[in-house]
Design an enzyme around this catalytic site. Sequence first.
Site, PDB file in Angstrom:
ATOM      1  CG  PHE A   1      48.603  -5.660 -20.060  1.00 31.18           C
ATOM      2  CD1 PHE A   1      49.489  -4.313 -20.140  1.00 31.18           C
ATOM      3  CD2 PHE A   1      48.981  -6.799 -20.677  1.00 31.18           C
ATOM      4  CE1 PHE A   1      50.639  -4.451 -20.998  1.00 31.18           C
ATOM      5  CE2 PHE A   1      50.014  -6.735 -21.342  1.00 31.18           C
ATOM      6  CZ  PHE A   1      51.032  -5.470 -21.360  1.00 31.18           C
TER       7      PHE A   1
ATOM      8  CG  ASP B   1      42.998  -9.876 -22.913  1.00 31.51           C
ATOM      9  OD1 ASP B   1      43.450 -11.148 -23.004  1.00 31.51           O
ATOM     10  OD2 ASP B   1      43.978  -8.881 -22.875  1.00 31.51           O
TER      11      ASP B   1
ATOM     12  CE  LYS C   1      51.126 -13.139 -21.215  1.00 32.97           C
ATOM     13  NZ  LYS C   1      50.456 -11.974 -20.746  1.00 32.97           N
TER      14      LYS C   1
HETATM   15  C1  LIG Z   1      50.160 -10.845 -21.812  1.00 33.43           C
HETATM   16  C2  LIG Z   1      48.771 -10.210 -22.129  1.00 33.43           C
HETATM   17  C3  LIG Z   1      48.583  -9.583 -23.246  1.00 33.43           C
HETATM   18  C4  LIG Z   1      49.759  -9.402 -24.300  1.00 33.43           C
HETATM   19  O1  LIG Z   1      50.269 -10.300 -24.725  1.00 33.43           O
HETATM   20  P1  LIG Z   1      51.803 -10.353 -25.733  1.00 33.43           P
HETATM   21  O2  LIG Z   1      51.890 -11.743 -26.117  1.00 33.43           O
HETATM   22  O3  LIG Z   1      52.641  -9.762 -24.697  1.00 33.43           O
HETATM   23  O4  LIG Z   1      51.367  -9.225 -26.724  1.00 33.43           O
HETATM   24  C5  LIG Z   1      47.438  -9.142 -23.710  1.00 33.43           C
HETATM   25  N1  LIG Z   1      46.537  -9.350 -22.546  1.00 33.43           N
HETATM   26  C6  LIG Z   1      46.660  -9.853 -21.322  1.00 33.43           C
HETATM   27  C7  LIG Z   1      45.467 -10.228 -20.582  1.00 33.43           C
HETATM   28  C8  LIG Z   1      47.953 -10.518 -21.061  1.00 33.43           C
HETATM   29  O5  LIG Z   1      47.998 -10.946 -19.981  1.00 33.43           O
END
Ligand SMILES: *Cc1c(COP(=O)(O)O)cnc(C)c1O
Length: 398
Positions: free
Chosen positions: A130, A215, A244
């Site tokens: 994701f 990521d 986050k």
């Molecule tokens: C939440 C998340 C995203 C996307 O972040 P947003 O702030 O919702 O755009 C991308 N990569 C990972 C691993 C995530 O957990």
Amino acid sequence: MSGSALYETFARAPLAFDRGEGSWLVTESGERYLDFAGGIAVNSLGHSHPHLVSALTEQAGKLWHVSNLYQIPGQSRLGERLAENTFADKVFFTNSGAEALECAIKTARRYHYVNGQPDRYRIVTFEGAFHGRTLATIAAGGQPKYLEGFGPKVEGFDQVPFGDLEAVRKVITDETAAILIEPVQGEGGIREGSAPFLQKLRELCDQNGLLLIFDEVQSGIGRTGKLFSHEWSGVTPDIMAIAKGIGGGFPVGACLATDEAAKGMTAGVHGTTFGGNPLAMAVGNAVLDVVLEEGFLQSVRDKALLAKQGLASVVDEFPDVFEEVRGVGLMLGLKCRAPNAAVNAALRDEHFLVVPAGDNVIRLLPPLTVSEEEIRVGIDRIRSAAAKLGAVTAKTSN
Ligand SMILES: *Cc1c(COP(=O)(O)O)cnc(C)c1O
């Protein structure tokens, strides 16, 4: 107009909160919920952390926004601190995780472009990934349910099974620019990439002139007991997206890169209006003040051990409800046998908040400041919910 004025894109729980205190959320009528959802790994220091509240309110009284037309001292400082504490030399600030990933993807493509290889733009990604909800990041994530109905998929992402090195090798061509991976998949169900796997990806990148992109939007900023989860493997990327936890609840993201990887990102090629604004930077710096404090990450590791042991005992006690414990640090998952939506609802009935994930998992993402007592309370609430669910399971199978 049907129902609310909001897009119907979220299946929201019938719950609204009035305030937060540390690991707790409180409704208007005063009901208290233990929060191990943490706004999906965002409230890294819990709710209303005094250091964050004072950093934000102090900045709010001085200056909110000036744009990146001018120097922003708090931004320079946060960038330097992130660089000092990671592999990176350069940082670009964004407002979200998806935008941090967009910057990472653009940085990788642009690197090969300025190296005279504009045809190298493809990026290898992994099943279960994701990376966000923009057009490029849904293509990178590759999940059909997120791509459906949004027109042609952004070109240039080649997806292989998570952990499958042979598949990665096979998919690399002379058009490949980079490999993009979450060292620990979050939405995908708290699935850890093994250290040897990440090491092999690094080797493949080095052998083929590819950039390695991590990521760490969910796994970063102390979540796993290290500042970044890749530190457990000893592997460093060339580019990394974060968000986050760095904002602790204020929208902040960032793309970090080495000087070499960022060499194509010259004046005018990328930009943002809000990214790195003084409010966001004040909070980001305040989060780092706490997370980088001597002993803080060790305390996360200690509490993680306690949590994992507690969860393991619950899995042993309720094998009809749970299958296994997953995760590292305070990025934990319970793989369920019962449907995870039912487990999630049963936990909510116990006033315990968690987050469902893929692979029939529920995620536990408590604040890094959670107390040992709160972990015990959480485990007890899982036990109560599991006992009720187990009773239901026994009834229906008789
Ligand atoms: C939440 C998340 C995203 C996307 O972040 P947003 O702030 O919702 O755009 C991308 N990569 C990972 C691993 C995530 O957990």
